[in-house]
Scaffold this motif. Structure first.
Motif, PDB file in Angstrom:
ATOM      1  N   LEU A   1      -1.128  -1.988  -0.587  1.00 15.34           N
ATOM      2  CA  LEU A   1      -1.441  -3.147   0.233  1.00 15.34           C
ATOM      3  C   LEU A   1      -1.521  -2.794   1.704  1.00 15.34           C
ATOM      4  O   LEU A   1      -2.570  -2.840   2.320  1.00 15.34           O
TER       5      LEU A   1
ATOM      6  N   SER B   1      -4.006  -0.147   2.769  1.00 13.49           N
ATOM      7  CA  SER B   1      -5.406  -0.342   2.430  1.00 13.49           C
ATOM      8  C   SER B   1      -6.224  -0.549   3.702  1.00 13.49           C
ATOM      9  O   SER B   1      -5.700  -0.705   4.785  1.00 13.49           O
TER      10      SER B   1
ATOM     11  N   TYR C   1       2.577 -11.417  -0.593  1.00 14.09           N
ATOM     12  CA  TYR C   1       2.463 -10.070  -1.143  1.00 14.09           C
ATOM     13  C   TYR C   1       3.102  -9.951  -2.525  1.00 14.09           C
ATOM     14  O   TYR C   1       2.647  -9.174  -3.358  1.00 14.09           O
TER      15      TYR C   1
ATOM     16  N   LEU D   1       0.290 -10.976  -4.666  1.00 11.10           N
ATOM     17  CA  LEU D   1      -0.891 -10.121  -4.654  1.00 11.10           C
ATOM     18  C   LEU D   1      -0.632  -8.722  -5.212  1.00 11.10           C
ATOM     19  O   LEU D   1      -1.564  -8.043  -5.639  1.00 11.10           O
ATOM     20  N   TRP D   2       0.616  -8.307  -5.175  1.00  9.33           N
ATOM     21  CA  TRP D   2       0.957  -6.921  -5.508  1.00  9.33           C
ATOM     22  C   TRP D   2       0.417  -6.482  -6.867  1.00  9.33           C
ATOM     23  O   TRP D   2      -0.274  -5.485  -6.988  1.00  9.33           O
TER      24      TRP D   2
ATOM     25  N   ALA E   1      -3.463  -6.130  -7.323  1.00  6.13           N
ATOM     26  CA  ALA E   1      -4.015  -4.979  -6.610  1.00  6.13           C
ATOM     27  C   ALA E   1      -3.614  -3.666  -7.273  1.00  6.13           C
ATOM     28  O   ALA E   1      -4.433  -2.747  -7.423  1.00  6.13           O
TER      29      ALA E   1
ATOM     30  N   ASN F   1      -9.790  -4.329  -2.329  1.00  5.00           N
ATOM     31  CA  ASN F   1      -9.401  -3.700  -1.072  1.00  5.00           C
ATOM     32  C   ASN F   1      -9.937  -4.479   0.124  1.00  5.00           C
ATOM     33  O   ASN F   1      -9.232  -4.656   1.128  1.00  5.00           O
TER      34      ASN F   1
ATOM     35  N   GLU G   1     -10.567  -7.657   0.253  1.00  5.57           N
ATOM     36  CA  GLU G   1      -9.797  -8.891   0.374  1.00  5.57           C
ATOM     37  C   GLU G   1      -8.415  -8.625   0.961  1.00  5.57           C
ATOM     38  O   GLU G   1      -7.951  -9.331   1.864  1.00  5.57           O
ATOM     39  N   LEU G   2      -7.761  -7.614   0.441  1.00  2.00           N
ATOM     40  CA  LEU G   2      -6.404  -7.329   0.883  1.00  2.00           C
ATOM     41  C   LEU G   2      -6.356  -6.848   2.328  1.00  2.00           C
ATOM     42  O   LEU G   2      -5.423  -7.161   3.069  1.00  2.00           O
ATOM     43  N   THR G   3      -7.353  -6.105   2.712  1.00  2.00           N
ATOM     44  CA  THR G   3      -7.310  -5.557   4.053  1.00  2.00           C
ATOM     45  C   THR G   3      -7.508  -6.619   5.119  1.00  2.00           C
ATOM     46  O   THR G   3      -6.928  -6.544   6.196  1.00  2.00           O
TER      47      THR G   3
END
Length: 598
Positions: A9, A12, A41, A44-45, A48, A71, A73-75
């Motif tokens: 996360l 990324s 998180y 989301l963890w 991902a 990636n 989205e998470l970034t």
């Protein structure tokens, strides 16, 4: 290597979003912000991590697409949080909240700038780079050889012409990566500057609980402690290779050809042990490759043996899901990333390893190392989300490395792999074997990120990437390429961690911390013999104190965690020097009158 929260996360790629103008926020708002981040998180963890696992163990168009999408989205979220964290720089908050705010600001590997589409572009580039490496192949002797098998060829071949062929052809794969790498550097540097750093290298160096420039000086100080040992080892190896191959292949007044050292990257030299071995006296040296095969070891049995080391220290066994879900061997019929790594997919106990394990000494040691990551991941899984990691990225690597030092003849006897422990007159052989891995690696572990720091700062340009790479390799390692490199060469890309964008200084720090942790463990059991003879297998008192440090995760500065287990707050390579003292004395005598240096 490990995949943790930071790797999946916070490490990324990310899109920098401008922070909204607002009045000075309060401590209560800071605490609420951190609670929001950790809750988000937590959710989301797993998604991902499972997508990243799928991509690594089943490489195809769809898994690449999924990874690039998640990636991106998470970034966006990661650096939105980093910019929001900056809003609290002048707010008085508790130590825990301040540490979490700093983690949010400093733990992004590849940030993207504000412009529209930057995060998606960067995610697509990094996915292409990773896949280009993992799916690379060469043609050799009328066969198509995949990446992991090229490493085996470099260990086994002794014909200089064939070694040069394999070495050169593998580097041909990385030429296609260069433009993507150039574009990635430009985007990530812009993102780092928007977060307030001079460049991406300074941003990476800021994550060590000390000033970035002071950290660079610290790495130089540690290298200074071990450089004399490496220089003597390199000199001895050069002279022995000269005896094997002659002046034309190994001239004594030049650095060593990189393809002759038994490793694709000349980062470890254990495969040429037989060419450089010291006398063993009346003691027969242990050939672990042959012993494992003779004992009918399988990749599964190697894994179970490594697990048993940790349970002997008092750690709970791995969950059943570890064996059900790990990639222990290379699957048939699909592309995978064979580079060994340890994973925690739900940030609790769905821990796994990903390897293409072969029955040999290298993978026996690697398995002990990778499980060190897994046991560490489980030890800190009760920490708050942002503290589930190590306080200094050398720690994670050092944990498993520390265990590998305990793979002594005594340990091999304890687990039934050898009947008798060789006498002390074979210790030089043991130390040489270890040094060809642990000492030979040190300058390579240092220079990979020194090269990237120069790239990120602009000291090296795309036109000088390759020249700068080889300048550092000659300066620190005393090696050279086997042939003149073409103008379009991108030899750094032939090492996974460059296209994979994994910071590498952790491996140098891990080598130092490995011996420091190891000596502390041996001191705790009251070991009085030569340091290299110590094995703490079965020492539950070590395991208890060790686990107390591991459980802290990233909840405190690395200096505090180091002190908790070793009693000192400073990284120190003196334990490494002590470990190899008998070998150093022998090398100095052997090298007397030789033309050392380069």
């Amino acid at each position: 290597m490990t995949r943790t929260l930071a790797a999946t996360l916070l490490l990324s790629t990310a899109l920098c979003l401008p922070a909204a103008a607002a009045a000075k926020p309060s401590a209560r708002e800071a605490k609420a912000f951190i609670a929001e981040v950790e809750e988000n998180y937590e959710q989301l963890w797993e998604e991902a991590a499972r997508i990243a696992w799928l991509k690594a163990t089943y490489i195809n168009f769809d898994s690449n697409w999924l990874e690039a999408k998640i990636n991106a989205e998470l970034t966006e979220i990661a650096v939105e949080y980093a910019n929001r964290a900056k809003d609290f720089d002048d707010t008085r908050v508790s130590d825990d909240v301040r540490r979490k705010l700093n983690i949010l600001k400093q733990s992004i590997t590849l940030p993207a700038p504000t412009r529209d589409g930057a995060a998606s572009e960067l995610a697509a580039i990094t996915s292409r780079l990773d896949s280009a490496y993992s799916t690379g192949k060469i043609d050799f002797e009328d066969e198509v050889v995949p990446q992991n098998q090229t490493e085996i060829l470099m260990r086994q071949l002794r014909d200089p012409a064939k070694l040069e062929e394999v070495w050169t052809k593998w580097r041909g794969n990385s030429v296609q990566m260069k433009q993507d790498y150039v574009d990635m550097v430009e985007i990530a540097n812009a993102g780092a500057k928007e977060l307030g750093y001079d460049d991406l290298g300074q941003m990476w160096r800021s994550n060590y609980d000390m000033d970035p420039d002071a950290f660079a000086e610290e790495t130089d100080r540690l290298w200074g402690q071990v450089e004399p040992l490496y220089t003597n080892l390199q000199c001895h190896v050069k002279y022995r290779l000269n005896e094997e191959y002659g002046d034309e292949v190994v001239p004594l007044d030049q650095p060593i050809r990189a393809d002759l050292l038994g490793n694709m990257w000349a980062q470890s030299w254990g495969s040429i042990y037989d060419l450089v071995a010291p006398p063993t006296g009346d003691s027969e040296s242990i050939n672990l490759d042959e012993i494992l095969v003779a004992a009918d070891y399988t990749p599964l049995k190697i894994t179970q043996t490594a697990e048993s080391f940790f349970t002997s220290l008092g750690f709970d066994p791995l969950p059943d899901t570890f064996y059900e879900r790990s990639q222990i061997t290379k699957p048939e019929g699909r592309e995978v990333v064979c580079h060994a790594s340890a994973w925690n997919l739900d940030n609790v106990d769905d821990i796994r390893i990903k390897m293409c394990t072969e029955v040999n000494a290298d993978d026996f040691r690697t398995m002990h190392h990778e499980l060190g990551h897994n046991f560490y991941q489980r030890a800190y899984n009760k920490q708050p989300m942002l503290f589930r990691g190590d306080p200094n990225d050398g720690f994670h690597e050092a944990i498993g490395d520390m265990i590998t030092l305990s793979i002594t003849p005594e340990y091999l006897q304890q687990i039934g792999l050898v009947d008798e422990v060789p006498s002390a007159d074979g210790d030089l052989a043991l130390l040489m074997n270890e040094a060809l891995e642990g000492v030979a690696f040190l300058p390579f572990g240092l220079l990979v990120d020194k090269w990237r720091w120069q790239v990120f700062s602009g000291e090296l340009t795309p036109e000088t990437y390759n020249d700068g790479w080889w300048a550092l390799r000659e300066q620190y390692q005393g090696i050279r390429p086997p042939n003149e490199r073409p103008a379009d060469a991108f030899d750094p890309g032939a090492k996974y961690h460059i296209p994979g964008n994994t910071p590498y200084m952790r491996y140098f720090l891990a080598r130092v911390l490995q011996y420091q942790f190891y000596k502390a463990a041996c001191d705790q059991i009251g070991w009085e013999g030569p340091l290299h003879r110590c094995s703490f297998y079965g020492a539950e008192e070590v395991g208890e104190k060790f686990n107390a440090m591991l459980e802290k995760g990233n909840s405190q500065p690395w200096q505090d965690s180091l002190e908790l287990f070793t009693g000192t707050r400073e990284m120190d390579a003196s334990a490494l020097v002590e470990y190899y003292r008998p070998l150093m004395e022998w090398l100095e005598a052997e090298n007397e009158g030789r033309q050392c240096g380069w």
